[in-house]
Write a protein that holds these residues in place. Structure first.
Motif, mmCIF file in Angstrom:
data_model
loop_
_atom_site.group_PDB
_atom_site.id
_atom_site.type_symbol
_atom_site.label_atom_id
_atom_site.label_comp_id
_atom_site.label_asym_id
_atom_site.label_seq_id
_atom_site.Cartn_x
_atom_site.Cartn_y
_atom_site.Cartn_z
ATOM 1 N N LEU A 34 28.278 -7.838 -21.109
ATOM 2 C CA LEU A 34 28.123 -8.414 -19.772
ATOM 3 C C LEU A 34 27.438 -9.780 -19.812
ATOM 4 C CD1 LEU A 34 27.067 -5.209 -17.791
ATOM 5 C CD2 LEU A 34 29.266 -6.392 -17.671
ATOM 6 N N THR A 35 26.609 -10.000 -20.830
ATOM 7 C CA THR A 35 25.937 -11.304 -20.919
ATOM 8 C C THR A 35 26.951 -12.432 -21.111
ATOM 9 O OG1 THR A 35 25.615 -11.138 -23.334
ATOM 10 C CG2 THR A 35 23.852 -10.277 -21.915
ATOM 11 N N LYS A 36 28.103 -12.097 -21.681
ATOM 12 C CA LYS A 36 29.135 -13.113 -21.898
ATOM 13 C C LYS A 36 29.747 -13.593 -20.587
ATOM 14 C CE LYS A 36 30.251 -11.116 -26.419
ATOM 15 N NZ LYS A 36 31.283 -10.434 -27.248
ATOM 16 N N LEU A 37 29.511 -12.822 -19.512
ATOM 17 C CA LEU A 37 30.005 -13.218 -18.194
ATOM 18 C C LEU A 37 29.005 -14.111 -17.469
ATOM 19 C CD1 LEU A 37 31.417 -9.760 -16.995
ATOM 20 C CD2 LEU A 37 32.652 -11.633 -18.122
ATOM 21 N N GLY A 38 27.848 -14.333 -18.107
ATOM 22 C CA GLY A 38 26.843 -15.206 -17.513
ATOM 23 C C GLY A 38 26.054 -14.571 -16.384
ATOM 24 N N LEU A 39 26.014 -13.211 -16.360
ATOM 25 C CA LEU A 39 25.312 -12.517 -15.279
ATOM 26 C C LEU A 39 23.813 -12.400 -15.541
ATOM 27 C CD1 LEU A 39 27.870 -9.626 -14.668
ATOM 28 C CD2 LEU A 39 27.632 -11.772 -13.389
ATOM 29 N N PHE A 40 23.452 -12.273 -16.806
ATOM 30 C CA PHE A 40 22.045 -12.145 -17.184
ATOM 31 C C PHE A 40 21.919 -12.407 -18.678
ATOM 32 C CE2 PHE A 40 24.054 -7.945 -17.133
ATOM 33 C CZ PHE A 40 23.828 -7.483 -18.424
ATOM 34 N N THR A 41 20.699 -12.599 -19.110
ATOM 35 C CA THR A 41 20.418 -12.732 -20.539
ATOM 36 C C THR A 41 19.607 -11.521 -20.970
ATOM 37 O OG1 THR A 41 18.364 -13.963 -20.132
ATOM 38 C CG2 THR A 41 20.393 -15.247 -20.408
ATOM 39 N N THR A 42 19.614 -11.230 -22.258
ATOM 40 C CA THR A 42 18.838 -10.103 -22.769
ATOM 41 C C THR A 42 17.992 -10.540 -23.954
ATOM 42 O OG1 THR A 42 20.656 -9.400 -24.230
ATOM 43 C CG2 THR A 42 20.536 -8.378 -22.039
ATOM 44 N N SER A 43 16.841 -9.889 -24.080
ATOM 45 C CA SER A 43 15.955 -10.144 -25.210
ATOM 46 C C SER A 43 15.025 -8.956 -25.385
ATOM 47 C CB SER A 43 15.131 -11.416 -24.971
ATOM 48 O OG SER A 43 14.218 -11.624 -26.038
ATOM 49 N N ARG A 65 28.834 -1.083 -14.506
ATOM 50 C CA ARG A 65 28.524 -1.272 -13.088
ATOM 51 C C ARG A 65 27.082 -0.852 -12.798
ATOM 52 N NH1 ARG A 65 32.342 1.756 -11.081
ATOM 53 N NH2 ARG A 65 33.888 0.115 -11.249
ATOM 54 N N LEU A 66 26.652 0.237 -13.428
ATOM 55 C CA LEU A 66 25.282 0.712 -13.244
ATOM 56 C C LEU A 66 24.274 -0.318 -13.752
ATOM 57 C CD1 LEU A 66 23.451 3.207 -12.469
ATOM 58 C CD2 LEU A 66 23.539 3.801 -14.898
ATOM 59 N N ILE A 67 24.555 -0.911 -14.900
ATOM 60 C CA ILE A 67 23.657 -1.923 -15.469
ATOM 61 C C ILE A 67 23.549 -3.130 -14.536
ATOM 62 C CG2 ILE A 67 23.404 -3.599 -17.346
ATOM 63 C CD1 ILE A 67 24.610 -1.458 -19.223
ATOM 64 N N GLU A 68 24.678 -3.585 -14.018
ATOM 65 C CA GLU A 68 24.662 -4.722 -13.096
ATOM 66 C C GLU A 68 23.824 -4.405 -11.859
ATOM 67 O OE1 GLU A 68 29.139 -6.450 -14.170
ATOM 68 O OE2 GLU A 68 28.742 -5.501 -12.234
ATOM 69 N N ARG A 69 24.041 -3.215 -11.301
ATOM 70 C CA ARG A 69 23.289 -2.821 -10.105
ATOM 71 C C ARG A 69 21.809 -2.678 -10.408
ATOM 72 N NH1 ARG A 69 27.612 1.918 -8.482
ATOM 73 N NH2 ARG A 69 29.038 0.656 -7.210
ATOM 74 N N LYS A 70 21.501 -2.083 -11.551
ATOM 75 C CA LYS A 70 20.105 -1.903 -11.955
ATOM 76 C C LYS A 70 19.387 -3.250 -12.019
ATOM 77 C CE LYS A 70 16.529 -0.162 -14.419
ATOM 78 N NZ LYS A 70 15.643 0.954 -14.057
ATOM 79 N N ILE A 71 19.995 -4.202 -12.688
ATOM 80 C CA ILE A 71 19.359 -5.508 -12.858
ATOM 81 C C ILE A 71 19.246 -6.225 -11.512
ATOM 82 C CG2 ILE A 71 19.568 -7.771 -13.957
ATOM 83 C CD1 ILE A 71 21.011 -6.339 -16.279
ATOM 84 N N TYR A 72 20.292 -6.134 -10.707
ATOM 85 C CA TYR A 72 20.256 -6.801 -9.404
ATOM 86 C C TYR A 72 19.138 -6.245 -8.526
ATOM 87 C CZ TYR A 72 21.357 -8.200 -4.674
ATOM 88 O OH TYR A 72 21.252 -8.702 -3.392
ATOM 89 N N TRP A 73 19.128 -4.921 -8.341
ATOM 90 C CA TRP A 73 18.169 -4.331 -7.398
ATOM 91 C C TRP A 73 16.736 -4.398 -7.921
ATOM 92 C CZ3 TRP A 73 19.271 -4.024 -2.595
ATOM 93 C CH2 TRP A 73 20.567 -3.736 -2.162
ATOM 94 N N GLN A 74 16.536 -4.199 -9.212
ATOM 95 C CA GLN A 74 15.180 -4.298 -9.760
ATOM 96 C C GLN A 74 14.654 -5.725 -9.591
ATOM 97 O OE1 GLN A 74 13.424 -1.660 -11.292
ATOM 98 N NE2 GLN A 74 11.620 -2.963 -11.475
ATOM 99 N N THR A 75 15.502 -6.702 -9.850
ATOM 100 C CA THR A 75 15.093 -8.101 -9.714
ATOM 101 C C THR A 75 14.816 -8.448 -8.259
ATOM 102 O OG1 THR A 75 16.425 -8.712 -11.647
ATOM 103 C CG2 THR A 75 15.766 -10.490 -10.160
ATOM 104 N N ALA A 131 24.374 -16.122 -11.240
ATOM 105 C CA ALA A 131 25.721 -15.560 -11.113
ATOM 106 C C ALA A 131 25.681 -14.097 -10.682
ATOM 107 C CB ALA A 131 26.472 -15.692 -12.438
ATOM 108 N N LEU A 132 24.612 -13.390 -11.033
ATOM 109 C CA LEU A 132 24.452 -12.001 -10.602
ATOM 110 C C LEU A 132 23.761 -11.929 -9.247
ATOM 111 C CD1 LEU A 132 24.710 -8.947 -11.417
ATOM 112 C CD2 LEU A 132 22.341 -9.122 -12.208
#
Length: 219
Positions: A173-182, A131-141, A191-192
């Protein structure tokens, strides 16, 4: 703060309760002007997406904890200081206002396990980390833009884990299509970012609980 093309970039650090924060720390720690045997770091914590609410904090470093730190500079103290303050927000010890006086907060041995020689901010479950990772990516973006650094040791320290373990959870979480990582960075996908109502609601709920606690204390 991270950097982009040599330019400092604001980093959003989200609490476990869902509040997006940014920090401005006036390095380094300085000896207390009162002559007391502790060092002080003046800090401004901004509650992002709140219309300008903030907290002005004097982080008071105890003598005992001073002996643990290699130096009083950002490279050695920034991560534990940010996480200690995040934990104080988690515990509703910090109030965010439009303008307010400097609040002294202890940065003491309660955040350090001397037996194991490690910082202690509370071990989070994998569910809370996700949940923290999802929130981090959402708010930073949303608030800053660009790719989001997931290999930040500050984040791993906050949940008492490792960057490797956070990367494993992010990969799931990437398997849910919320974000990609590299290479340790995440790129948010629609989706996120389309879950604005969810993240706004989580923030509003956490903010309300915080404000109600301080309103009760004021009577």
């Amino acid at each position: 703060m991270s950097t982009s093309a040599g330019v400092p970039q604001k980093t959003i650090y989200v609490t476990l309760s869902g509040l997006p924060l940014s920090f401005r720390l006036d390095w380094p720690f300085r000896a207390a002007s009162s002559g007391a045997d502790f060092h002080v770091l003046h800090t401004e914590i901004a509650l992002e997406n709140s219309g300008g609410l903030r907290a002005l904090v004097a982080v008071n470093l105890s003598v005992t904890l001073r002996e643990v730190l290699p130096s009083l500079q950002a490279k050695d103290a920034e991560a534990p200081v940010i996480n200690a303050l995040r934990k104080d927000v988690d515990h509703k010890q910090i109030e965010f206002v439009k303008s307010g006086k400097l609040i002294p907060l202890p940065f003491s041995s309660r955040h350090y396990d001397f037996k194991r020689s490690q910082w202690v901010f509370g071990k989070a479950t994998d569910e809370n980390i996700a949940r923290l990772i999802e929130r981090k990516i959402y708010w930073q973006t949303r608030l800053v833009g660009g790719d989001v650094w997931l290999d930040d040791p500050t984040e791993a320290l906050y949940v008492q884990s490792t960057t490797e373990h956070l990367a494993e959870i992010a990969a799931g979480l990437t398997k849910l299509g919320l974000f990609t990582t590299s290479r340790g960075y995440a790129t948010a996908l629609p989706a996120l970012m389309d879950q604005t109502e969810r993240f706004e609601s989580e923030m509003a709920s956490a903010r309300l609980e915080l404000e109600q606690k301080h309103a009760f204390e004021r009577g």
